[in-house]
Write an enzyme that holds these catalytic residues in place. Structure first.
Site, PDB file in Angstrom:
ATOM      1  N   ARG B  54       0.819  -1.213   0.000  1.00  0.00           N
ATOM      2  CA  ARG B  54       0.000   0.000   0.000  1.00  0.00           C
ATOM      3  C   ARG B  54       0.847   1.254   0.000  1.00  0.00           C
ATOM      4  O   ARG B  54       0.646   2.160  -0.803  1.00  0.00           O
ATOM      5  CB  ARG B  54      -0.895   0.027   1.252  1.00  0.00           C
ATOM      6  CG  ARG B  54      -1.894  -1.088   1.340  1.00  0.00           C
ATOM      7  CD  ARG B  54      -2.324  -1.301   2.791  1.00  0.00           C
ATOM      8  NE  ARG B  54      -2.742  -0.045   3.407  1.00  0.00           N
ATOM      9  CZ  ARG B  54      -4.008   0.313   3.575  1.00  0.00           C
ATOM     10  NH1 ARG B  54      -4.978  -0.490   3.179  1.00  0.00           N
ATOM     11  NH2 ARG B  54      -4.313   1.458   4.130  1.00  0.00           N
ATOM     12  N   THR B  55       1.825   1.297   0.912  1.00  0.00           N
ATOM     13  CA  THR B  55       2.658   2.497   1.011  1.00  0.00           C
ATOM     14  C   THR B  55       3.516   2.660  -0.237  1.00  0.00           C
ATOM     15  O   THR B  55       3.683   3.759  -0.764  1.00  0.00           O
ATOM     16  CB  THR B  55       3.532   2.417   2.280  1.00  0.00           C
ATOM     17  OG1 THR B  55       2.680   2.190   3.403  1.00  0.00           O
ATOM     18  CG2 THR B  55       4.309   3.698   2.494  1.00  0.00           C
ATOM     19  N   LYS B  82      21.483  -8.826   8.187  1.00  0.00           N
ATOM     20  CA  LYS B  82      22.854  -8.656   7.716  1.00  0.00           C
ATOM     21  C   LYS B  82      23.295  -7.231   7.863  1.00  0.00           C
ATOM     22  O   LYS B  82      22.680  -6.307   7.355  1.00  0.00           O
ATOM     23  CB  LYS B  82      22.949  -9.074   6.245  1.00  0.00           C
ATOM     24  CG  LYS B  82      23.288 -10.543   6.075  1.00  0.00           C
ATOM     25  CD  LYS B  82      23.887 -10.758   4.714  1.00  0.00           C
ATOM     26  CE  LYS B  82      24.548 -12.118   4.635  1.00  0.00           C
ATOM     27  NZ  LYS B  82      25.067 -12.394   3.308  1.00  0.00           N
ATOM     28  N   ARG B 104      11.729   2.538   3.472  1.00  0.00           N
ATOM     29  CA  ARG B 104      10.904   1.856   4.462  1.00  0.00           C
ATOM     30  C   ARG B 104      11.763   0.746   5.042  1.00  0.00           C
ATOM     31  O   ARG B 104      12.370  -0.018   4.293  1.00  0.00           O
ATOM     32  CB  ARG B 104       9.681   1.262   3.768  1.00  0.00           C
ATOM     33  CG  ARG B 104       8.901   0.265   4.607  1.00  0.00           C
ATOM     34  CD  ARG B 104       8.001   0.974   5.588  1.00  0.00           C
ATOM     35  NE  ARG B 104       6.879   0.142   5.957  1.00  0.00           N
ATOM     36  CZ  ARG B 104       5.614   0.567   5.950  1.00  0.00           C
ATOM     37  NH1 ARG B 104       5.319   1.787   5.574  1.00  0.00           N
ATOM     38  NH2 ARG B 104       4.652  -0.232   6.320  1.00  0.00           N
ATOM     39  N   HIS B 134       6.604   7.688  10.926  1.00  0.00           N
ATOM     40  CA  HIS B 134       6.044   7.528   9.589  1.00  0.00           C
ATOM     41  C   HIS B 134       5.423   8.879   9.243  1.00  0.00           C
ATOM     42  O   HIS B 134       4.212   9.047   9.289  1.00  0.00           O
ATOM     43  CB  HIS B 134       4.993   6.411   9.615  1.00  0.00           C
ATOM     44  CG  HIS B 134       4.570   5.945   8.258  1.00  0.00           C
ATOM     45  ND1 HIS B 134       5.100   6.423   7.088  1.00  0.00           N
ATOM     46  CD2 HIS B 134       3.644   5.035   7.895  1.00  0.00           C
ATOM     47  CE1 HIS B 134       4.521   5.807   6.056  1.00  0.00           C
ATOM     48  NE2 HIS B 134       3.624   4.964   6.535  1.00  0.00           N
TER      49      HIS B 134
END
Ligand SMILES: [Zn+2]
Lengths: 445, 334
Positions: B54-55, B82, B104, B134
């Protein structure tokens, strides 16, 4: 063995005097020292006016070998220790394989002797593989060539109260001590930093003070109950200080340690998101810093241990959550103590000798370290110039790793010379390589 | 603005300016041809270390409507396991000629690190970093609220309620009362909204069980309540924002944050009864995707005062505004 004459040094920062080092001992102190010096003695005129201290003893060092050679080796770690003014270190047991049997501790002892920078005293694991399930072969380690007296699962907490009780009882037979990493594992699952105002804002999972304090409270009660020696590693909160104070007032045989970084740095540094500041136990609040400074000054906290925890570069050049816990500390411990305790007037140089040398040696039951500056004593000494100020640059340090939290900071004090059993390991602030010394392993990670 | 990393970084005037710009963007979207030439020749990289279709789609639509080229890079699964992934990936992307990075990541501070570690040298837009921030979500929530909140409206006695039309330029949220309900502890949406809404003058009340509130939030600029019903009665909210509750947080042995989904719904879910107790004009918001039946019932989600779908649309406008403000050249302003 060459004799060394130190003209005009200031033992414990007091009046200047001449000191003669000969045959591994402090052979003479005072105006007659020069007269007693053999003709071929080295004169160290550059040390005149500088502070002479007993060689520093670190009760809490991670040398990483065997198994972690990309971060540090016994050679590079002890060389850094010598540069920091140390003449003995206790090497923590969380190596790979773990130091949980006589074979491994003797291997580490041998590597230390070959390197020759400081006396290396391996710490034995409390439990097999540091798993917290079964006691390790403590007796075998105690009676091995390494003569282990300090036992710790550091990195992990001995969280099972029954195992902790048994360990405390068992080491009594050879006058050992259990050095506990106090961290309730359930209260700190996933923890990333001190739990408080900053963690709430950053959203990073918190490591609550009570996770340390509850274990310390339990352990001092256990130590009191069975009449054994407990050493609390890297205590970090004001509440922990209160518990230690209470335990000592009750006559419980407990000693406590604080790290240099917990005397200076706070959780506010997490706002940078630089894993350079990620450490376990985490950096706490300014109020905690104030409390541990006071406690070190008044003797509630007995010693400063570096918790020198080198990591390869990639473990710190990443997101905070992916970063490894730990900071290097051997080369900056004395400057931090000068900055946080001596310069503000909280401690004298005699106190520095007590917390960085004498008491750690006594906790670890070392006979020839942490001794007074007196004629006939072993010549394990360090000379520091408190007037020098230097900007910390990880690239010019001697440890193999670069994860110092003090990068870019200007710190007071420089170790100019270190003598180990009468032989200089550091002169003019630089390590002195010897022909007979095993050289640094060439392979780099 | 050099970067958009946290709602906390926005001053009152900057926040209003972003919202005004978002309205201007929204206005262009009502035209038949939606595309603006503003960012022609620019390349925006969507760097997603964590799944969020969605984002990602929202940012992609925003960039494309401004005529930017978009590279989607998803590095799922490699995020925190990692060490050097973030740095390596960032540098790879710079080598491809990125003009801005939308990131993100599951790690708090990942966007901050990208912006300040010296690895890259382009604007960074935080599209969600772990449980931290956010900011565009908070901006789209503010945009939605600004359209539906009338200063001096019903809460203060007058009969007028806003109608959801574009808010006048320069308007803030002075006097608006907002309740945010649910998992504040793990919510970047809650953190961002507390910062932004209070900067804009709104009064925020957080409602959650104590297990889902962070220790150390005493100095946050908001009220806190454990009792949803009491908060509704006391606050008379203009908006109630429901947070998504992760099902895995419920009842892990000893580590569950509440005893059962039923108990959570009873205490902190939004259903018809609580919807009725709210002032008539109050809107319902949710960052999505919704757990119907857990934090919100179907009738509350589909209530006419629910603005959930509108939030999604406003998300594109807000992200257009953010990209525009970070990237547009001087000669190419609106
Ligand atoms: Zn430890």
């Amino acid at each position: 063995m060459t004799a060394h004459l130190l003209p005009g040094v200031r033992p414990y920062g007091e009046d200047a005097t001449d000191v003669l080092i000969s045959e591994g001992r402090l052979a003479a102190i005072g105006s007659d020292a020069a007269a007693q010096a053999p003709a071929d003695a080295h004169r160290h005129d550059d040390l005149a006016g500088r502070v002479l201290l007993p060689g520093l003893v670190d009760i809490h060092t991670h040398l990483r070998q065997p198994g972690g050679e990309s971060a540090e080796t016994v050679y590079t770690g002890t060389r850094a220790a010598a540069v920091g003014g140390y003449t003995a270190v206790f090497a923590m047991a969380n190596t790979t394989p773990a130091q949980d049997n006589a074979g491994v501790v003797e291997q580490v002892l041998r590597l230390g002797n070959q390197a020759g920078w400081v006396d290396v005293h391996p710490v034995g694991a409390v439990s097999e593989g540091l798993k917290g399930e079964h006691l390790s072969q403590m007796g075998a380690m105690a009676h091995s060539a390494a003569r282990v007296r300090v036992f710790s699962d550091d990195g992990n907490c001995v969280s099972d109260p029954v195992l902790m009780r048994r360990a405390l009882e068992y080491v009594k037979s050879f006058d050992g001590v259990i050095a506990q990493h106090s961290q309730d594992p359930r209260l700190t699952e996933g923890s990333q930093m001190h739990e408080g105002r900053v963690s709430a804002e950053l959203g990073l999972a918190g490591w609550p003070a009570v996770a340390e304090e509850s274990i310390i409270a339990r352990d001092v009660l256990l130590a009191g109950h069975v009449g054994s020696r407990l050493h609390v590693c890297h205590l970090s909160t004001a509440g922990s200080v209160e518990i230690i104070r209470w335990a000592k007032a009750r006559g419980i045989n407990v000693t406590a340690e604080v790290t240099p970084h917990h005397l200076l740095l706070t959780d506010e540094l997490a706002r940078t998101y630089s894993p350079r500041y990620k450490v376990n136990p985490p950096l706490r609040t300014a109020a905690d810093v104030e409390a541990v400074r006071e406690a070190l000054a008044d003797g509630t906290i007995d010693v400063v241990g570096t918790d020198h925890a080198p990591h390869p570069r990639e473990s710190k050049d990443c997101e905070w959550q992916a970063g490894a816990f730990g900071m290097t500390g051997l080369e900056t411990a004395l400057p931090i103590i000068i900055a946080t305790m001596v310069e503000p007037g909280l401690m004298t140089w005699r106190d520095v000798a007590r917390v960085l040398s004498e008491t750690p040696a006594r906790i670890g039951r070392l006979a020839d370290q942490g001794r007074p500056l007196a004629v006939g004593e072993p010549a394990n000494v360090t000379v520091v110039d408190p007037g020098v100020r230097q900007v910390v640059d990880p690239e010019s340090q001697w440890t193999r790793s670069t994860n110092t939290p003090y990068v870019g900071m200007e710190l007071p004090g420089q170790v100019l010379a270190t003598f180990l059993h009468g032989r200089p390991t550091v002169l003019a602030g630089r390590p002195v390589e010897r022909a007979s010394q095993e050289t640094e392993p060439k392979e780099q990670a | 603005m050099k970067h958009l990393l946290s709602a906390k970084d926005l001053s009152h005037d900057e926040a209003v300016m972003v919202l005004d710009t978002a309205e201007a963007m929204a206005a262009t979207q009502r035209h038949a041809v939606k595309k603006l030439p503003t960012l022609r020749g620019k390349t925006v990289v969507n760097l997603f270390f964590e799944d969020s279709t969605r984002t990602r789609l929202s940012f992609e639509a925003a960039a494309k409507r401004l005529s930017a080229d978009v590279i989607n890079f998803s590095a799922k699964g490699s995020s925190v396991s990692k060490g050097e992934t973030l740095k390596d990936t960032a540098q790879t992307i710079m080598a491809m000629g990125a003009d801005a990075v939308v990131v993100r990541h599951s790690a708090c501070g990942a966007a901050h690190l990208l912006a300040h570690a010296g690895w890259i040298d382009v604007p960074v837009l935080n599209a969600g970093d772990g449980t931290h921030q956010h900011p565009t979500q908070a901006l789209l929530d503010a945009m939605t609220l600004r359209r539906w909140y009338a200063p001096g409206g019903p809460a203060s006695g007058s009969a007028r309620a806003a109608d959801g039309a574009p808010a006048p330029q320069g308007r803030d949220l002075e006097g608006a009362r907002v309740i945010i309900v649910g998992d504040v502890l793990h919510s970047r949406v809650a953190r961002s909204n507390v910062d932004l809404l209070t900067t804009l003058g709104a009064r925020v009340t957080l409602v959650a069980p104590p297990t889902l509130l962070p220790v150390g939030m005493d100095d946050w600029p908001c009220e806190v309540s454990y009792d949803f019903d009491a908060a509704i009665a006391a606050v008379e909210p203009d908006a109630v924002m429901m947070l998504r509750v992760q099902r895995e947080r419920m009842s892990a042995a000893g580590g569950g944050f509440f005893p059962s989904p039923e108990e959570y719904s009873r205490g902190y879910g939004l259903g018809a009864v609580r919807r009725t107790a709210m002032p008539e004009h109050a809107i319902v918001m949710h960052p999505g995707p919704m757990n119907r039946g857990l934090e919100i019932t179907a009738d509350a989600a589909d209530d006419p005062r629910s603005r959930v779908v509108e939030q999604v649309g406003n998300g594109v406008s807000v992200r257009m505004a953010a990209l525009y403000l970070l990237l547009a050249d001087e000669g190419n302003q609106l």
